[in-house]
Write an enzyme that holds these catalytic residues in place. Structure first.
Site, PDB file in Angstrom:
ATOM      1  NE  ARG A  79      83.044  19.576  -3.005  1.00  0.00           N
ATOM      2  CZ  ARG A  79      81.839  20.137  -3.109  1.00  0.00           C
ATOM      3  NH1 ARG A  79      81.449  21.047  -2.246  1.00  0.00           N
ATOM      4  NH2 ARG A  79      81.022  19.792  -4.069  1.00  0.00           N
ATOM      5  CE  LYS A 181      79.281  16.255  -3.523  1.00  0.00           C
ATOM      6  NZ  LYS A 181      78.390  16.876  -2.538  1.00  0.00           N
ATOM      7  CD  GLU A 217      76.700  18.703   5.578  1.00  0.00           C
ATOM      8  OE1 GLU A 217      76.114  18.870   4.495  1.00  0.00           O
ATOM      9  OE2 GLU A 217      77.894  18.394   5.656  1.00  0.00           O
TER      10      GLU A 217
HETATM   11  C1  LIG Z   1      77.838  17.995  -2.049  1.00  0.00           C
HETATM   12  C2  LIG Z   1      77.378  18.241  -0.667  1.00  0.00           C
HETATM   13  C3  LIG Z   1      76.860  19.481  -0.260  1.00  0.00           C
HETATM   14  C4  LIG Z   1      76.651  20.619  -1.213  1.00  0.00           C
HETATM   15  O1  LIG Z   1      77.850  21.118  -1.755  1.00  0.00           O
HETATM   16  P1  LIG Z   1      77.824  21.988  -3.075  1.00  0.00           P
HETATM   17  O2  LIG Z   1      79.259  22.205  -3.412  1.00  0.00           O
HETATM   18  O3  LIG Z   1      77.133  23.257  -2.770  1.00  0.00           O
HETATM   19  O4  LIG Z   1      77.090  21.195  -4.098  1.00  0.00           O
HETATM   20  C5  LIG Z   1      76.511  19.633   1.070  1.00  0.00           C
HETATM   21  N1  LIG Z   1      76.654  18.625   1.969  1.00  0.00           N
HETATM   22  C6  LIG Z   1      77.137  17.427   1.608  1.00  0.00           C
HETATM   23  C7  LIG Z   1      77.281  16.365   2.632  1.00  0.00           C
HETATM   24  C8  LIG Z   1      77.520  17.189   0.287  1.00  0.00           C
HETATM   25  O5  LIG Z   1      77.992  15.986  -0.068  1.00  0.00           O
END
Ligand SMILES: *Cc1c(COP(=O)(O)O)cnc(C)c1O
Length: 338
Positions: A79, A181, A217
């Site tokens: 990722r 991210k 989300e």
């Molecule tokens: C990191 C993150 C998540 C959670 O992802 P995981 O891989 O489960 O830790 C969800 N939403 C956002 C915006 C994130 O940055």
């Protein structure tokens, strides 16, 4: 320093060692551990001006036998490289990424909370564009660093449900950077998050930026719901960050709980189809959602005070695997013996 393992929050705690590596002239150096927790970077760094940076978050778990588990660290590496590609940054080879995480975890082993305390070691890989520049283009140099700290619950309450509120703001554009991210998404979420907290909610829930009719989300965690006919549903959208925890829950719901588990649209006018709901992510683990303040109503799912039975089962499966109490699906766990 003495740490109260049973009452950790989600705050910065300095641990002794972090990893740092520099990319210049087309290649990474070998990287090393350092005790210096500051970065000394050029004032023209693209990370500072144009948000050319991305990060990851994963955890190290102390097992009953004293060994340490890393959960799906290869997925974090993949990722981060998808984020790097989208922002024109140098990618970090997967073996380098995993080695850096393992070195940092081992070097700070004394800071991994004991088995049974509920705490974990949160590991933060960070990639930033640095070096001389002022025009809008990719940085000439990059820093990849990994640091860590012991943490407890991300949303106050842990497995006690908390309430959320629909946001009028968007954290990302439909074809923007929502699925990677990057700090920019978080910069956009600071004000909405603060306003939600001022109104006593845990955080806000973002809706699809094009129509504001579907749940996206939570902004640091993905959304899931359990329907009245026992299906595990989580929203499908190109502007949601693909949570590794979410994909793990989709698998566990299907293969361990025997549920139908799918990604599909979750319309905000269909909340009564869900008997339970939650937020999931590495930091949030599984945080049950008690109720949501919608645009015209306050909708309660299972209960405002008690976790629902399906959410509880998913939590037990997920954390059982992470802490090494339940056998993991192939490739999910890297066990480190001390
Ligand atoms: C990191 C993150 C998540 C959670 O992802 P995981 O891989 O489960 O830790 C969800 N939403 C956002 C915006 C994130 O940055």
């Amino acid at each position: 320093m003495t740490i109260d393992w049973d009452n950790l929050g989600f705050d910065y705690i300095k641990t002794p060692f972090r990893y740092i590596s520099n990319w210049k002239d087309g290649q990474w150096d070998d990287g090393k551990l350092t005790e210096d927790n500051t970065l000394h970077i050029h004032e023209g760094s693209a990370a500072l001006h144009y948000g050319q940076q991305c990060f990851e978050g994963l955890k190290a778990y102390r097992c009953k036998d004293g060994s340490i588990n890393l959960f799906r660290v290869d997925e974090n590496s993949k990722r981060m490289n998808r984020s790097a590609k989208r922002l024109l940054m140098a990618e970090v080879p997967e073996d380098k990424f995993i080695q850096a995480v393992e070195e940092v975890v081992k070097a700070n082993e004394a800071f991994i909370p004991p088995y049974g305390s509920g705490g974990t070691l949160y590991v933060r890989p960070l990639l930033v564009g640095v070096g001389e520049g002022i025009g809008v283009h990719s940085a000439p140099e990059f820093i990849f660093t990994v640091f860590c700290m012991p943490v407890g619950a991300y949303f106050k309450g842990g497995l006690t449900p908390t309430n959320f509120v629909f946001s009028d703001y968007d954290r990302a554009a439909p074809q923007g950077t929502g699925a990677i991210k990057v700090g920019g998404n978080y910069a956009a979420s600071l004000l909405p998050g603060e306003e939600a907290k001022e109104r006593s909610f845990s955080d806000c829930i973002y809706l699809d930026p094009a129509t504001h009719t579907k749940i996206e989300e939570v902004g640091s965690a993905n959304f899931f719901g359990i329907t009245n006919d026992d299906r595990f549903i989580t929203p499908l959208s190109p502007s949601i960050l693909p949570s590794i925890t979410k994909y793990s829950l989709l698998y566990l719901a299907e293969h361990k709980l025997g549920m139908e588990a799918v990604e599909e649209d979750v319309y905000i006018d269909s909340l009564e189809e869900f008997k339970e709901a939650g937020a999931c992510g590495t930091a949030a683990v599984i945080s049950p959602i008690g109720g949501i303040q919608t645009y015209d109503d306050f909708h309660v799912f299972y209960s405002e005070t008690e976790v629902g039975p399906v959410t509880q089962k998913l939590y037990d499966e997920l954390t059982g695997i992470q802490f090494g109490d339940i056998p993991a699906p192939d490739g999910w766990i890297r066990n480190i013996k001390i």
